[in-house]
Design a protein around this motif. Structure first.
Motif, PDB file in Angstrom:
ATOM      1  N   MET A   1       0.832  -1.181   0.000  1.00  0.00           N
ATOM      2  CA  MET A   1       0.000   0.000   0.000  1.00  0.00           C
ATOM      3  C   MET A   1       0.876   1.244   0.000  1.00  0.00           C
ATOM      4  SD  MET A   1      -2.881   1.001   2.772  1.00  0.00           S
ATOM      5  CE  MET A   1      -3.649   2.573   2.729  1.00  0.00           C
ATOM      6  N   THR A   2       0.547   2.194  -0.847  1.00  0.00           N
ATOM      7  CA  THR A   2       1.301   3.433  -0.932  1.00  0.00           C
ATOM      8  C   THR A   2       0.959   4.328   0.247  1.00  0.00           C
ATOM      9  OG1 THR A   2       1.227   3.306  -3.327  1.00  0.00           O
ATOM     10  CG2 THR A   2       1.792   5.423  -2.379  1.00  0.00           C
ATOM     11  N   GLN A   3       1.970   4.933   0.846  1.00  0.00           N
ATOM     12  CA  GLN A   3       1.728   5.857   1.947  1.00  0.00           C
ATOM     13  C   GLN A   3       1.649   7.280   1.417  1.00  0.00           C
ATOM     14  OE1 GLN A   3       4.738   5.211   4.914  1.00  0.00           O
ATOM     15  NE2 GLN A   3       3.531   3.622   5.879  1.00  0.00           N
ATOM     16  N   HIS A   4       0.738   8.046   1.986  1.00  0.00           N
ATOM     17  CA  HIS A   4       0.561   9.442   1.623  1.00  0.00           C
ATOM     18  C   HIS A   4       0.571  10.267   2.903  1.00  0.00           C
ATOM     19  CE1 HIS A   4      -0.521   8.418  -2.504  1.00  0.00           C
ATOM     20  NE2 HIS A   4      -1.229   7.427  -1.979  1.00  0.00           N
ATOM     21  N   THR A   5       0.802  11.557   2.747  1.00  0.00           N
ATOM     22  CA  THR A   5       0.808  12.463   3.887  1.00  0.00           C
ATOM     23  C   THR A   5      -0.394  13.380   3.800  1.00  0.00           C
ATOM     24  OG1 THR A   5       3.223  12.427   3.945  1.00  0.00           O
ATOM     25  CG2 THR A   5       2.144  14.236   5.077  1.00  0.00           C
ATOM     26  N   ARG A   6      -1.092  13.550   4.910  1.00  0.00           N
ATOM     27  CA  ARG A   6      -2.228  14.471   5.026  1.00  0.00           C
ATOM     28  C   ARG A   6      -2.033  15.303   6.275  1.00  0.00           C
ATOM     29  NH1 ARG A   6      -5.969  15.172   0.810  1.00  0.00           N
ATOM     30  NH2 ARG A   6      -5.701  13.323  -0.433  1.00  0.00           N
ATOM     31  N   GLN A   7      -2.336  16.584   6.176  1.00  0.00           N
ATOM     32  CA  GLN A   7      -2.295  17.442   7.344  1.00  0.00           C
ATOM     33  C   GLN A   7      -3.594  17.282   8.118  1.00  0.00           C
ATOM     34  OE1 GLN A   7      -0.415  21.371   6.894  1.00  0.00           O
ATOM     35  NE2 GLN A   7      -0.489  20.944   4.701  1.00  0.00           N
ATOM     36  N   VAL A   8      -3.476  17.249   9.449  1.00  0.00           N
ATOM     37  CA  VAL A   8      -4.647  17.155  10.302  1.00  0.00           C
ATOM     38  C   VAL A   8      -4.553  18.219  11.390  1.00  0.00           C
ATOM     39  CG1 VAL A   8      -5.022  14.687   9.869  1.00  0.00           C
ATOM     40  CG2 VAL A   8      -3.627  15.386  11.821  1.00  0.00           C
ATOM     41  N   ILE A   9      -5.706  18.549  11.951  1.00  0.00           N
ATOM     42  CA  ILE A   9      -5.787  19.488  13.067  1.00  0.00           C
ATOM     43  C   ILE A   9      -6.291  18.707  14.266  1.00  0.00           C
ATOM     44  CG2 ILE A   9      -6.927  21.555  13.951  1.00  0.00           C
ATOM     45  CD1 ILE A   9      -7.252  22.403  10.966  1.00  0.00           C
ATOM     46  N   LEU A  10      -5.609  18.847  15.389  1.00  0.00           N
ATOM     47  CA  LEU A  10      -5.925  18.094  16.596  1.00  0.00           C
ATOM     48  C   LEU A  10      -6.190  19.075  17.726  1.00  0.00           C
ATOM     49  CD1 LEU A  10      -5.837  15.208  18.022  1.00  0.00           C
ATOM     50  CD2 LEU A  10      -3.449  15.743  18.506  1.00  0.00           C
ATOM     51  N   TYR A  11      -7.315  18.892  18.421  1.00  0.00           N
ATOM     52  CA  TYR A  11      -7.627  19.764  19.559  1.00  0.00           C
ATOM     53  C   TYR A  11      -8.492  19.016  20.563  1.00  0.00           C
ATOM     54  CZ  TYR A  11     -11.944  20.410  16.877  1.00  0.00           C
ATOM     55  OH  TYR A  11     -13.097  20.193  16.165  1.00  0.00           O
ATOM     56  N   LYS A  12      -8.488  19.489  21.787  1.00  0.00           N
ATOM     57  CA  LYS A  12      -9.266  18.872  22.854  1.00  0.00           C
ATOM     58  C   LYS A  12     -10.611  19.577  22.957  1.00  0.00           C
ATOM     59  CE  LYS A  12      -8.021  16.660  27.115  1.00  0.00           C
ATOM     60  NZ  LYS A  12      -7.039  16.594  28.186  1.00  0.00           N
ATOM     61  N   GLU A  37      -4.782   7.792  20.340  1.00  0.00           N
ATOM     62  CA  GLU A  37      -5.982   7.123  19.856  1.00  0.00           C
ATOM     63  C   GLU A  37      -6.654   7.942  18.754  1.00  0.00           C
ATOM     64  OE1 GLU A  37      -9.884   4.925  21.717  1.00  0.00           O
ATOM     65  OE2 GLU A  37      -9.293   6.822  22.627  1.00  0.00           O
ATOM     66  N   ALA A  38      -6.740   9.254  18.947  1.00  0.00           N
ATOM     67  CA  ALA A  38      -7.357  10.120  17.940  1.00  0.00           C
ATOM     68  C   ALA A  38      -6.584  10.065  16.628  1.00  0.00           C
ATOM     69  CB  ALA A  38      -7.438  11.557  18.457  1.00  0.00           C
ATOM     70  N   LEU A  39      -5.255  10.098  16.705  1.00  0.00           N
ATOM     71  CA  LEU A  39      -4.442  10.053  15.486  1.00  0.00           C
ATOM     72  C   LEU A  39      -4.554   8.697  14.792  1.00  0.00           C
ATOM     73  CD1 LEU A  39      -1.353  12.056  16.731  1.00  0.00           C
ATOM     74  CD2 LEU A  39      -3.055  12.792  15.042  1.00  0.00           C
ATOM     75  N   SER A  40      -4.609   7.643  15.558  1.00  0.00           N
ATOM     76  CA  SER A  40      -4.805   6.319  14.972  1.00  0.00           C
ATOM     77  C   SER A  40      -6.164   6.250  14.277  1.00  0.00           C
ATOM     78  CB  SER A  40      -4.705   5.254  16.061  1.00  0.00           C
ATOM     79  OG  SER A  40      -4.972   3.986  15.536  1.00  0.00           O
ATOM     80  N   VAL A  47      -7.971   6.621   5.298  1.00  0.00           N
ATOM     81  CA  VAL A  47      -7.872   5.481   4.379  1.00  0.00           C
ATOM     82  C   VAL A  47      -9.252   5.109   3.853  1.00  0.00           C
ATOM     83  CG1 VAL A  47      -7.322   3.021   4.217  1.00  0.00           C
ATOM     84  CG2 VAL A  47      -5.714   4.580   5.320  1.00  0.00           C
ATOM     85  N   GLY A  48     -10.232   5.035   4.743  1.00  0.00           N
ATOM     86  CA  GLY A  48     -11.593   4.698   4.324  1.00  0.00           C
ATOM     87  C   GLY A  48     -12.189   5.731   3.393  1.00  0.00           C
ATOM     88  N   TYR A  49     -11.956   6.997   3.679  1.00  0.00           N
ATOM     89  CA  TYR A  49     -12.461   8.107   2.860  1.00  0.00           C
ATOM     90  C   TYR A  49     -11.885   8.028   1.450  1.00  0.00           C
ATOM     91  CZ  TYR A  49     -13.890  13.015   2.073  1.00  0.00           C
ATOM     92  OH  TYR A  49     -14.459  14.169   1.614  1.00  0.00           O
ATOM     93  N   VAL A  50     -10.563   7.910   1.367  1.00  0.00           N
ATOM     94  CA  VAL A  50      -9.887   7.863   0.060  1.00  0.00           C
ATOM     95  C   VAL A  50     -10.300   6.613  -0.706  1.00  0.00           C
ATOM     96  CG1 VAL A  50      -7.624   7.645  -1.065  1.00  0.00           C
ATOM     97  CG2 VAL A  50      -7.960   9.314   0.785  1.00  0.00           C
ATOM     98  N   THR A  51     -10.398   5.482  -0.034  1.00  0.00           N
ATOM     99  CA  THR A  51     -10.821   4.241  -0.680  1.00  0.00           C
ATOM    100  C   THR A  51     -12.220   4.394  -1.264  1.00  0.00           C
ATOM    101  OG1 THR A  51      -9.435   2.901   0.781  1.00  0.00           O
ATOM    102  CG2 THR A  51     -11.267   1.782  -0.307  1.00  0.00           C
ATOM    103  N   ALA A  52     -13.136   4.991  -0.503  1.00  0.00           N
ATOM    104  CA  ALA A  52     -14.510   5.192  -0.985  1.00  0.00           C
ATOM    105  C   ALA A  52     -14.540   6.097  -2.216  1.00  0.00           C
ATOM    106  CB  ALA A  52     -15.377   5.771   0.120  1.00  0.00           C
ATOM    107  N   LEU A  53     -13.739   7.161  -2.205  1.00  0.00           N
ATOM    108  CA  LEU A  53     -13.677   8.043  -3.379  1.00  0.00           C
ATOM    109  C   LEU A  53     -13.188   7.281  -4.602  1.00  0.00           C
ATOM    110  CD1 LEU A  53     -12.136  11.333  -1.898  1.00  0.00           C
ATOM    111  CD2 LEU A  53     -14.492  10.992  -2.680  1.00  0.00           C
ATOM    112  N   GLU A  54     -12.115   6.529  -4.427  1.00  0.00           N
ATOM    113  CA  GLU A  54     -11.547   5.771  -5.545  1.00  0.00           C
ATOM    114  C   GLU A  54     -12.522   4.722  -6.062  1.00  0.00           C
ATOM    115  OE1 GLU A  54      -6.833   6.265  -4.363  1.00  0.00           O
ATOM    116  OE2 GLU A  54      -7.898   4.461  -3.712  1.00  0.00           O
TER     117      GLU A  54
END
Length: 72
Positions: A1-12, A37-40, A47-54
């Motif tokens: 599986m190819t790895q890609h980088t995505r920026q995310v925003i994390l807050y409490k 846990e949130a990052l996992s 992955v699910g989002y991109v897979t569904a689009l494809e």
């Protein structure tokens, strides 16, 4: 599986959970009791989002935004 980088925003949030969003994939959000846990969870959501689009033959949006800290 190819790895890609995505920026995310994390807050409490007000309930003490960590919320994480992927701005380049509208509506792709997750949460967790800990940062780890949130990052996992967001990795799985991305992955699910991109897979569904494809699978639907739709293009995958580029990760093309910038973030800045603003002093007020």
């Amino acid at each position: 599986m190819t790895q890609h980088t995505r920026q995310v925003i994390l807050y409490k949030d007000e309930d003490g959970y960590w919320v994480v969003e992927c701005p380049s994939l509208k509506g792709c959000n997750s949460q967790g009791r800990t940062k780890e846990e949130a990052l996992s969870n967001i990795k799985e959501a991305i992955v699910g989002y991109v897979t569904a689009l494809e699978e639907d033959g739709l293009s995958v949006p580029e990760d093309n935004f910038e973030t800045f800290l603003v002093v007020v």
